[in-house]
Design a protein around this motif. Sequence first.
Motif, PDB file in Angstrom:
ATOM      1  N   PRO A 348      18.450 -10.258  -6.502  1.00 24.42           N
ATOM      2  CA  PRO A 348      18.261  -9.489  -5.266  1.00 24.42           C
ATOM      3  C   PRO A 348      17.237  -8.378  -5.412  1.00 24.42           C
ATOM      4  O   PRO A 348      16.542  -8.047  -4.441  1.00 24.42           O
ATOM      5  CB  PRO A 348      19.657  -8.941  -4.962  1.00 24.42           C
ATOM      6  CG  PRO A 348      20.425  -9.049  -6.231  1.00 24.42           C
ATOM      7  CD  PRO A 348      19.852 -10.225  -6.952  1.00 24.42           C
ATOM      8  N   ALA A 349      17.118  -7.792  -6.593  1.00 21.59           N
ATOM      9  CA  ALA A 349      16.107  -6.746  -6.793  1.00 21.59           C
ATOM     10  C   ALA A 349      14.706  -7.321  -6.611  1.00 21.59           C
ATOM     11  O   ALA A 349      13.852  -6.732  -5.927  1.00 21.59           O
ATOM     12  CB  ALA A 349      16.259  -6.130  -8.182  1.00 21.59           C
ATOM     13  N   ALA A 350      14.465  -8.488  -7.223  1.00 20.05           N
ATOM     14  CA  ALA A 350      13.147  -9.116  -7.097  1.00 20.05           C
ATOM     15  C   ALA A 350      12.889  -9.588  -5.671  1.00 20.05           C
ATOM     16  O   ALA A 350      11.770  -9.465  -5.152  1.00 20.05           O
ATOM     17  CB  ALA A 350      13.039 -10.290  -8.074  1.00 20.05           C
ATOM     18  N   GLN A 351      13.921 -10.134  -5.017  1.00 23.32           N
ATOM     19  CA  GLN A 351      13.772 -10.590  -3.638  1.00 23.32           C
ATOM     20  C   GLN A 351      13.405  -9.437  -2.713  1.00 23.32           C
ATOM     21  O   GLN A 351      12.541  -9.572  -1.844  1.00 23.32           O
ATOM     22  CB  GLN A 351      15.092 -11.232  -3.162  1.00 23.32           C
ATOM     23  CG  GLN A 351      15.358 -12.614  -3.722  1.00 23.32           C
ATOM     24  CD  GLN A 351      14.473 -13.655  -3.073  1.00 23.32           C
ATOM     25  OE1 GLN A 351      13.362 -13.931  -3.519  1.00 23.32           O
ATOM     26  NE2 GLN A 351      14.954 -14.254  -1.995  1.00 23.32           N
ATOM     27  N   GLU A 352      14.064  -8.319  -2.895  1.00 18.59           N
ATOM     28  CA  GLU A 352      13.814  -7.171  -2.023  1.00 18.59           C
ATOM     29  C   GLU A 352      12.408  -6.614  -2.209  1.00 18.59           C
ATOM     30  O   GLU A 352      11.677  -6.411  -1.227  1.00 18.59           O
ATOM     31  CB  GLU A 352      14.852  -6.087  -2.300  1.00 18.59           C
ATOM     32  CG  GLU A 352      14.692  -4.847  -1.438  1.00 18.59           C
ATOM     33  CD  GLU A 352      15.849  -3.881  -1.623  1.00 18.59           C
ATOM     34  OE1 GLU A 352      16.809  -3.982  -0.849  1.00 18.59           O
ATOM     35  OE2 GLU A 352      15.771  -3.044  -2.552  1.00 18.59           O
ATOM     36  N   SER A 353      12.015  -6.384  -3.448  1.00 21.08           N
ATOM     37  CA  SER A 353      10.693  -5.789  -3.685  1.00 21.08           C
ATOM     38  C   SER A 353       9.575  -6.734  -3.256  1.00 21.08           C
ATOM     39  O   SER A 353       8.554  -6.292  -2.708  1.00 21.08           O
ATOM     40  CB  SER A 353      10.546  -5.422  -5.165  1.00 21.08           C
ATOM     41  OG  SER A 353      10.699  -6.569  -5.982  1.00 21.08           O
ATOM     42  N   ALA A 354       9.744  -8.052  -3.479  1.00 23.85           N
ATOM     43  CA  ALA A 354       8.719  -9.016  -3.093  1.00 23.85           C
ATOM     44  C   ALA A 354       8.566  -9.078  -1.578  1.00 23.85           C
ATOM     45  O   ALA A 354       7.446  -9.140  -1.053  1.00 23.85           O
ATOM     46  CB  ALA A 354       9.062 -10.398  -3.643  1.00 23.85           C
ATOM     47  N   LEU A 355       9.694  -9.049  -0.854  1.00 19.56           N
ATOM     48  CA  LEU A 355       9.632  -9.120   0.604  1.00 19.56           C
ATOM     49  C   LEU A 355       8.976  -7.885   1.196  1.00 19.56           C
ATOM     50  O   LEU A 355       8.077  -7.981   2.045  1.00 19.56           O
ATOM     51  CB  LEU A 355      11.041  -9.295   1.173  1.00 19.56           C
ATOM     52  CG  LEU A 355      11.126  -9.384   2.693  1.00 19.56           C
ATOM     53  CD1 LEU A 355      10.504 -10.679   3.184  1.00 19.56           C
ATOM     54  CD2 LEU A 355      12.561  -9.252   3.177  1.00 19.56           C
ATOM     55  N   LEU A 414       3.398 -15.246   2.406  1.00 18.25           N
ATOM     56  CA  LEU A 414       4.838 -15.335   2.167  1.00 18.25           C
ATOM     57  C   LEU A 414       5.359 -16.714   2.537  1.00 18.25           C
ATOM     58  O   LEU A 414       6.192 -17.292   1.820  1.00 18.25           O
ATOM     59  CB  LEU A 414       5.560 -14.254   2.981  1.00 18.25           C
ATOM     60  CG  LEU A 414       7.080 -14.174   2.808  1.00 18.25           C
ATOM     61  CD1 LEU A 414       7.435 -13.821   1.371  1.00 18.25           C
ATOM     62  CD2 LEU A 414       7.686 -13.157   3.769  1.00 18.25           C
ATOM     63  N   LEU A 415       4.876 -17.275   3.639  1.00 19.38           N
ATOM     64  CA  LEU A 415       5.297 -18.624   4.040  1.00 19.38           C
ATOM     65  C   LEU A 415       4.896 -19.656   2.990  1.00 19.38           C
ATOM     66  O   LEU A 415       5.682 -20.564   2.674  1.00 19.38           O
ATOM     67  CB  LEU A 415       4.668 -18.982   5.389  1.00 19.38           C
ATOM     68  CG  LEU A 415       5.247 -18.285   6.624  1.00 19.38           C
ATOM     69  CD1 LEU A 415       4.384 -18.564   7.841  1.00 19.38           C
ATOM     70  CD2 LEU A 415       6.681 -18.741   6.879  1.00 19.38           C
ATOM     71  N   ASN A 416       3.700 -19.524   2.445  1.00 19.80           N
ATOM     72  CA  ASN A 416       3.244 -20.478   1.436  1.00 19.80           C
ATOM     73  C   ASN A 416       4.106 -20.422   0.182  1.00 19.80           C
ATOM     74  O   ASN A 416       4.477 -21.452  -0.383  1.00 19.80           O
ATOM     75  CB  ASN A 416       1.778 -20.190   1.071  1.00 19.80           C
ATOM     76  CG  ASN A 416       0.833 -20.529   2.210  1.00 19.80           C
ATOM     77  OD1 ASN A 416       1.156 -21.350   3.074  1.00 19.80           O
ATOM     78  ND2 ASN A 416      -0.335 -19.897   2.232  1.00 19.80           N
ATOM     79  N   LYS A 417       4.446 -19.216  -0.259  1.00 22.44           N
ATOM     80  CA  LYS A 417       5.310 -19.078  -1.438  1.00 22.44           C
ATOM     81  C   LYS A 417       6.703 -19.633  -1.165  1.00 22.44           C
ATOM     82  O   LYS A 417       7.302 -20.297  -2.007  1.00 22.44           O
ATOM     83  CB  LYS A 417       5.404 -17.601  -1.847  1.00 22.44           C
ATOM     84  CG  LYS A 417       4.165 -17.063  -2.516  1.00 22.44           C
ATOM     85  CD  LYS A 417       4.384 -15.629  -2.977  1.00 22.44           C
ATOM     86  CE  LYS A 417       3.164 -15.091  -3.688  1.00 22.44           C
ATOM     87  NZ  LYS A 417       3.365 -13.702  -4.167  1.00 22.44           N
ATOM     88  N   TYR A 418       7.212 -19.352   0.023  1.00 23.86           N
ATOM     89  CA  TYR A 418       8.564 -19.814   0.374  1.00 23.86           C
ATOM     90  C   TYR A 418       8.613 -21.334   0.416  1.00 23.86           C
ATOM     91  O   TYR A 418       9.565 -21.948  -0.083  1.00 23.86           O
ATOM     92  CB  TYR A 418       8.975 -19.228   1.717  1.00 23.86           C
ATOM     93  CG  TYR A 418      10.439 -19.433   2.049  1.00 23.86           C
ATOM     94  CD1 TYR A 418      11.387 -18.506   1.636  1.00 23.86           C
ATOM     95  CD2 TYR A 418      10.860 -20.553   2.751  1.00 23.86           C
ATOM     96  CE1 TYR A 418      12.731 -18.691   1.926  1.00 23.86           C
ATOM     97  CE2 TYR A 418      12.197 -20.752   3.048  1.00 23.86           C
ATOM     98  CZ  TYR A 418      13.128 -19.814   2.630  1.00 23.86           C
ATOM     99  OH  TYR A 418      14.463 -20.013   2.924  1.00 23.86           O
TER     100      TYR A 418
END
Length: 576
Positions: A348-355, A414-418
Amino acid sequence: MKAHLNTELSQCLRWSFSLGKKFLRKASLHTVSVQFIYIFSQLLLLLAFFLPLKAIIVLSSGGIPSYFPEFLKAYAQDTVVIWLSLSSLVAFAAHLTFELVATKITAAGARLLIIRTKKIVLFDNQDLIAVNAYSKFTRGLSELLFFLISVAILCAIYPLIFSLVATSIIVFYTFTCLAYNISSKARSALTTHHQAILNSISGFVFLVVFFGIIGDFLYFHPPSAFMAIISLLLIRQALQRLVGFSTKLILLRSQHSRVSALFFHNQPLLLETTQKSDGIHALFSPEQRERWIPQVLSPLFKTAFTVEGVKNFQLGHPDIYCYEVDCCSENTLKTYIIKLFDESRTYPAAQESALIAQFKDLPCPPLRETGKLQDVTYHIFEWSKECKMTGREYTQGTLTLLGDLMKLTPPKSLLNKYERSKSYLESRLNSEMLENLKLYAVTAEDQKTIEQLAGSLGSIKLHLSKLPRQLIVLDLNFDSLLKKESGELSVIHWGNWILEPAGTYWPLTAHSKLLECTQEAQAIRTDAQSLSSDGTILASYMFSFERHINRRDYQAALNLIPGILKYTQSLDEQII
């Protein structure tokens, strides 16, 4: 409190001894017979490894060596090689057979123990856990016995190997105890990687024995080469069995609460509450907070500052802790939220900072700083004293947030990474879901609607794929959804989010609000040409349908099919 490996090992051995007495008393025949079978199985395995070496020796010697038994010398060389090879195959097959028999007896012994303890069912998969625990114990005991028997044999036929093994084990054990007792990092490594460390120690002991035998042959008076080969094979097998015993003992001890509750008559099931004393919890004391809070906040200030006050901020997520910190610099008061993520919460830490780094228009307090404090990840948000919501206000707020997120266009990067990492709703819909649903449906009418849905599945996936994507936060709660004085919403935690077709995750009971938000999004989004009211409603239906199927709530899924077909047909007609 300082840890001592000797103390923990002593407790473990006493508990294991009590467990062994229980097994011998309640299932003596099974426990004893398994020991004999396992040990005999290991001897067969040793023989299966040894016979191929003998066959190679016969092939390379050009005849039958003189130290072979007399009855073998009467046969031709090729015949002896074939017999040795076949014998190896038979020995290995017999080893596997005895292993299977031992497994069956172990399972029967575990079931007998559960019956004789006369307890109610304590937890899920109780019988499987009991069989595994009993199997680990009996197998571990047989491996220990095999090691002791092997060492006793080596003491008789090759005392040098016995001395080297005993000395090496004492040295490694002493060194391990010292490292475990003195260093917390070594203790953590030994606890986490015990299997690899035990294997490495076993390998080192074997190399010590090997070099000892080489030195014996070079400078002293060794036994025959045949005896050295036998000894090497035996000690290698014995060391592997010792590692197996140690590993099984560690695994058993890690489950001692459940195992004791299963097999000991007067021992109830006690749920252990583990209190951490290191890692993130070491940062919670007042002394530690006074040290690290100014340290992590200092990059945010160009001049001197003081920490005026620190308060807990409840976030409602396990192993994520927050502090509300008031700071003063040049007579200006600023407030920050410091979030600490435990080592187990790196995702969750990585998800939050990346978003937050890629999505600039998020309804979120400004993220001012991220970093690492020891092994703990921290995020620092600038805080404007937003308020938490409760009750009906929170329920309405979640719908408003969904509508606000629908109006945002996710960045292309972000869409491409997702898309490279996760699947969208339409990709997860498949015919297998409907096959499971068919098994539940009993009426002809239900079967017919399922067939209609199957026929429309390709069209549904096409319509969903055309919808623009929207951001959805999954772990929203009363503590993380906030409201500013202006009435705008803000989310303080973005540790679990997804991108899905617009309308996904929307409650089916709030379609009127969904239609309103869809119209607002059509006027704002740059990709609004593919956004339609029927499409967003279909997305909400299909998300609920998928969720009911995954939860095996098949009746609820069946109830959604008429609505799904209605909006699919409407979208099909719009294309025509």
